[in-house]
Design a protein around this motif. Structure first.
Motif, PDB file in Angstrom:
ATOM      1  N   VAL A  75     -76.444 -48.585  52.504  1.00 40.95           N
ATOM      2  CA  VAL A  75     -75.836 -48.778  53.823  1.00 40.95           C
ATOM      3  C   VAL A  75     -74.345 -48.468  53.756  1.00 40.95           C
ATOM      4  O   VAL A  75     -73.803 -47.758  54.616  1.00 40.95           O
ATOM      5  N   GLU A  76     -73.690 -48.974  52.732  1.00 40.38           N
ATOM      6  CA  GLU A  76     -72.250 -48.722  52.582  1.00 40.38           C
ATOM      7  C   GLU A  76     -71.971 -47.227  52.431  1.00 40.38           C
ATOM      8  O   GLU A  76     -71.064 -46.684  53.090  1.00 40.38           O
ATOM      9  N   ASN A  77     -72.721 -46.541  51.582  1.00 38.23           N
ATOM     10  CA  ASN A  77     -72.493 -45.109  51.369  1.00 38.23           C
ATOM     11  C   ASN A  77     -72.758 -44.305  52.646  1.00 38.23           C
ATOM     12  O   ASN A  77     -72.034 -43.345  52.962  1.00 38.23           O
ATOM     13  N   ALA A  78     -73.792 -44.680  53.375  1.00 43.80           N
ATOM     14  CA  ALA A  78     -74.111 -43.982  54.628  1.00 43.80           C
ATOM     15  C   ALA A  78     -72.993 -44.163  55.647  1.00 43.80           C
ATOM     16  O   ALA A  78     -72.616 -43.215  56.354  1.00 43.80           O
ATOM     17  N   LEU A  79     -72.453 -45.357  55.716  1.00 42.37           N
ATOM     18  CA  LEU A  79     -71.357 -45.601  56.656  1.00 42.37           C
ATOM     19  C   LEU A  79     -70.103 -44.833  56.253  1.00 42.37           C
ATOM     20  O   LEU A  79     -69.396 -44.289  57.113  1.00 42.37           O
ATOM     21  N   ARG A  80     -69.820 -44.771  54.989  1.00 42.69           N
ATOM     22  CA  ARG A  80     -68.641 -44.006  54.538  1.00 42.69           C
ATOM     23  C   ARG A  80     -68.806 -42.528  54.891  1.00 42.69           C
ATOM     24  O   ARG A  80     -67.844 -41.846  55.251  1.00 42.69           O
ATOM     25  N   ALA A  81     -70.017 -42.023  54.818  1.00 41.12           N
ATOM     26  CA  ALA A  81     -70.263 -40.624  55.180  1.00 41.12           C
ATOM     27  C   ALA A  81     -70.030 -40.379  56.666  1.00 41.12           C
ATOM     28  O   ALA A  81     -69.584 -39.294  57.069  1.00 41.12           O
ATOM     29  N   LEU A  82     -70.290 -41.384  57.496  1.00 40.84           N
ATOM     30  CA  LEU A  82     -70.096 -41.234  58.936  1.00 40.84           C
ATOM     31  C   LEU A  82     -68.646 -41.472  59.355  1.00 40.84           C
ATOM     32  O   LEU A  82     -68.220 -40.986  60.404  1.00 40.84           O
ATOM     33  N   SER A  83     -67.898 -42.241  58.552  1.00 36.66           N
ATOM     34  CA  SER A  83     -66.487 -42.529  58.819  1.00 36.66           C
ATOM     35  C   SER A  83     -66.247 -43.031  60.255  1.00 36.66           C
ATOM     36  O   SER A  83     -65.470 -42.431  61.020  1.00 36.66           O
ATOM     37  N   PRO A  84     -66.870 -44.130  60.651  1.00 35.20           N
ATOM     38  CA  PRO A  84     -66.721 -44.617  62.024  1.00 35.20           C
ATOM     39  C   PRO A  84     -65.410 -45.354  62.259  1.00 35.20           C
ATOM     40  O   PRO A  84     -64.768 -45.835  61.316  1.00 35.20           O
ATOM     41  N   ASP A  85     -65.022 -45.453  63.526  1.00 35.07           N
ATOM     42  CA  ASP A  85     -63.884 -46.292  63.897  1.00 35.07           C
ATOM     43  C   ASP A  85     -64.260 -47.768  63.849  1.00 35.07           C
ATOM     44  O   ASP A  85     -63.429 -48.621  63.545  1.00 35.07           O
ATOM     45  N   VAL A  86     -65.497 -48.051  64.190  1.00 34.96           N
ATOM     46  CA  VAL A  86     -65.997 -49.419  64.212  1.00 34.96           C
ATOM     47  C   VAL A  86     -67.499 -49.372  63.941  1.00 34.96           C
ATOM     48  O   VAL A  86     -68.173 -48.397  64.272  1.00 34.96           O
ATOM     49  N   VAL A  87     -68.005 -50.423  63.306  1.00 36.43           N
ATOM     50  CA  VAL A  87     -69.431 -50.520  62.997  1.00 36.43           C
ATOM     51  C   VAL A  87     -70.038 -51.655  63.810  1.00 36.43           C
ATOM     52  O   VAL A  87     -69.443 -52.727  63.951  1.00 36.43           O
ATOM     53  N   HIS A  88     -71.220 -51.400  64.337  1.00 37.68           N
ATOM     54  CA  HIS A  88     -71.986 -52.451  65.003  1.00 37.68           C
ATOM     55  C   HIS A  88     -73.234 -52.725  64.172  1.00 37.68           C
ATOM     56  O   HIS A  88     -73.997 -51.814  63.854  1.00 37.68           O
ATOM     57  N   VAL A  89     -73.437 -54.005  63.797  1.00 39.17           N
ATOM     58  CA  VAL A  89     -74.620 -54.393  63.033  1.00 39.17           C
ATOM     59  C   VAL A  89     -75.514 -55.245  63.926  1.00 39.17           C
ATOM     60  O   VAL A  89     -75.071 -56.227  64.524  1.00 39.17           O
ATOM     61  N   ASN A  90     -76.767 -54.833  63.989  1.00 39.10           N
ATOM     62  CA  ASN A  90     -77.758 -55.516  64.813  1.00 39.10           C
ATOM     63  C   ASN A  90     -78.440 -56.601  63.976  1.00 39.10           C
ATOM     64  O   ASN A  90     -79.103 -56.303  62.987  1.00 39.10           O
ATOM     65  N   LEU A  91     -78.263 -57.868  64.355  1.00 37.69           N
ATOM     66  CA  LEU A  91     -78.794 -58.982  63.574  1.00 37.69           C
ATOM     67  C   LEU A  91     -80.029 -59.561  64.245  1.00 37.69           C
ATOM     68  O   LEU A  91     -79.945 -60.191  65.293  1.00 37.69           O
ATOM     69  N   ALA A  92     -81.193 -59.358  63.621  1.00 33.32           N
ATOM     70  CA  ALA A  92     -82.409 -59.960  64.154  1.00 33.32           C
ATOM     71  C   ALA A  92     -82.326 -61.480  64.085  1.00 33.32           C
ATOM     72  O   ALA A  92     -82.796 -62.195  64.967  1.00 33.32           O
ATOM     73  N   ASP A  93     -81.715 -61.996  63.018  1.00 36.45           N
ATOM     74  CA  ASP A  93     -81.433 -63.428  62.900  1.00 36.45           C
ATOM     75  C   ASP A  93     -80.134 -63.573  62.124  1.00 36.45           C
ATOM     76  O   ASP A  93     -79.508 -62.578  61.749  1.00 36.45           O
ATOM     77  N   ALA A  94     -79.727 -64.807  61.869  1.00 37.74           N
ATOM     78  CA  ALA A  94     -78.390 -65.025  61.326  1.00 37.74           C
ATOM     79  C   ALA A  94     -78.262 -64.741  59.839  1.00 37.74           C
ATOM     80  O   ALA A  94     -77.143 -64.611  59.343  1.00 37.74           O
ATOM     81  N   GLY A  95     -79.377 -64.644  59.101  1.00 36.49           N
ATOM     82  CA  GLY A  95     -79.250 -64.526  57.663  1.00 36.49           C
ATOM     83  C   GLY A  95     -79.843 -63.300  57.016  1.00 36.49           C
ATOM     84  O   GLY A  95     -79.418 -62.901  55.928  1.00 36.49           O
ATOM     85  N   SER A  96     -80.816 -62.647  57.632  1.00 37.38           N
ATOM     86  CA  SER A  96     -81.569 -61.579  56.955  1.00 37.38           C
ATOM     87  C   SER A  96     -80.744 -60.338  56.672  1.00 37.38           C
ATOM     88  O   SER A  96     -81.053 -59.575  55.753  1.00 37.38           O
ATOM     89  N   ASN A  97     -79.708 -60.086  57.461  1.00 38.84           N
ATOM     90  CA  ASN A  97     -78.972 -58.824  57.363  1.00 38.84           C
ATOM     91  C   ASN A  97     -77.557 -58.993  56.805  1.00 38.84           C
ATOM     92  O   ASN A  97     -76.688 -58.154  57.028  1.00 38.84           O
ATOM     93  N   LEU A  98     -77.319 -60.063  56.047  1.00 34.18           N
ATOM     94  CA  LEU A  98     -75.967 -60.317  55.535  1.00 34.18           C
ATOM     95  C   LEU A  98     -75.472 -59.198  54.626  1.00 34.18           C
ATOM     96  O   LEU A  98     -74.292 -58.837  54.671  1.00 34.18           O
ATOM     97  N   ALA A  99     -76.361 -58.632  53.819  1.00 35.01           N
ATOM     98  CA  ALA A  99     -75.925 -57.549  52.927  1.00 35.01           C
ATOM     99  C   ALA A  99     -75.440 -56.353  53.725  1.00 35.01           C
ATOM    100  O   ALA A  99     -74.436 -55.713  53.369  1.00 35.01           O
ATOM    101  N   ALA A 100     -76.112 -56.033  54.829  1.00 31.03           N
ATOM    102  CA  ALA A 100     -75.683 -54.918  55.680  1.00 31.03           C
ATOM    103  C   ALA A 100     -74.347 -55.223  56.335  1.00 31.03           C
ATOM    104  O   ALA A 100     -73.487 -54.335  56.472  1.00 31.03           O
ATOM    105  N   VAL A 101     -74.148 -56.472  56.764  1.00 30.57           N
ATOM    106  CA  VAL A 101     -72.868 -56.850  57.372  1.00 30.57           C
ATOM    107  C   VAL A 101     -71.745 -56.707  56.354  1.00 30.57           C
ATOM    108  O   VAL A 101     -70.676 -56.155  56.646  1.00 30.57           O
TER     109      VAL A 101
END
Length: 341
Positions: free
Chosen positions: A68-94
């Protein structure tokens, strides 16, 4: 408005309401937002082809997300939006997103993350957090997100150009969604049948567990729908007797189509929908049966509820409003982070 490059992260194993939200955002974001997508391989085909994509292995419930980190660096965004299905499952992506650019998260459900220093640090670092309800808004603050960075944005649905025309036909067609709440509905339908009411019930979604209990009742199970709008246009009443603290998108879609709704007083339903739907206590079979009896035998009431439902959906739950407010929140998070540097 200055162009804003936004990378949206979808890190989940199954398509659900949280992913519907992202798909609607991608379709309705204003023209000054340039979206791209980092998406787990199982869901890559569920999103528009024209949106630039980086497809990665899912990091759900992982401790880190290097892809996820490498993919985001390739896109070089101004801001990232992370979609959280619940409060804990996606912490690594955040955490991966926070290492690349200012990060905004939308939390859809309140459960799933115990209080810990790692969780607290992750949510504290968010440049912004979006909540579809006051319950989620409070949960984000409890998780460590500074209150001034939390924005409540009501959920949005498509508003059809023409609402359903109320009908006085017999039998009255009641629509519902399969699942655990279907048992409450079947009990109410059995009561209506004993009273001699002329109703027919169409249940969308997974109704396998209900089929045996529905034997002898005027109930038909449709399975998964290909065209939700066509389903709603064939109804006289929509019923969702939920027992969970949620403002259901299914109810909002029915309201947007101008279908009279019967639902339950869970979460923010009373605050948001009072006067625009018939609302009964959750788990109260007699009250649900009484509401369905009344709305199925009173054409004038159905017309009144249909008009109020459509008006409420247009005013508060239009997906274009949701996307516009979300874009503004993403821009604000980017600007705040830029000024802090």
């Amino acid at each position: 408005m200055e162009r804003l490059n936004v990378a949206l992260v979808v890190d989940n194993e199954a398509f659900g309401g949280a992913e519907v939200y992202v798909r609607r955002l991608l379709r309705c974001l204003p023209s000054w937002v340039a979206p791209s997508l980092v998406v787990g391989e199982p869901l890559a085909g569920a999103f528009p082809e024209h949106v630039p994509k980086q497809i990665v292995a899912t990091a759900v419930r992982s401790v880190w997300a290097p892809q996820v980190e490498n993919a985001l660096r390739a896109l070089s965004p101004d801001v990232v939006h992370v979609n959280l299905a619940d409060a804990g499952s996606n912490l690594a992506a955040v955490q991966a997103a926070e290492s690349v650019a200012p990060t905004v998260a939308t939390l859809h459900r309140v459960g799933g993350a115990p209080q810990s220093s790692a969780v607290w640090d992750c949510y504290r670092r968010l440049a912004g957090a979006l909540a579809p309800s006051r319950i989620v808004e409070a949960r984000l603050r409890d998780l460590g997100t500074p209150a001034e960075r939390v924005t409540r944005i009501r959920p949005g649905v498509d508003i059809p150009a023409e609402p359903v025309e109320p009908s006085d036909r017999t039998p009255v067609v009641i629509g519902a969604i399969g699942g655990a709440t279907g048992l409450d509905l079947l009990t109410a339908v059995a009561t209506l049948r004993r009273r001699g009411r002329a109703v027919r019930v169409l249940v969308a979604g997974d109704g396998r567990d209900l089929a045996e209990r529905a034997r002898g009742l005027p109930v038909r199970f449709l399975g998964r729908l290909r065209d939700v709008s066509a389903f709603l246009r064939g109804l006289d009443v929509f019923c969702l007797p939920s027992r969970r603290d949620t403002l259901s998108l299914a109810v909002l879609e029915a309201m947007a189509h101008g279908v009279p709704c019967v639902t339950t007083a869970v979460g923010e339903v009373v605050d948001e929908l009072a006067g625009a739907a018939m609302i009964v206590p959750p788990g109260d079979g007699p009250a649900l049966a009484a509401a369905l009896d009344r709305v199925s035998t009173d054409v004038a009431l159905r017309r009144k509820l249909a008009h109020a439902a459509r008006e409420k959906a247009e005013q508060d739950f239009d997906v274009r409003r949701m996307a516009s407010e979300t874009a503004d929140a993403l821009a604000a998070a980017h600007n705040l982070s830029s000024s802090a540097r």
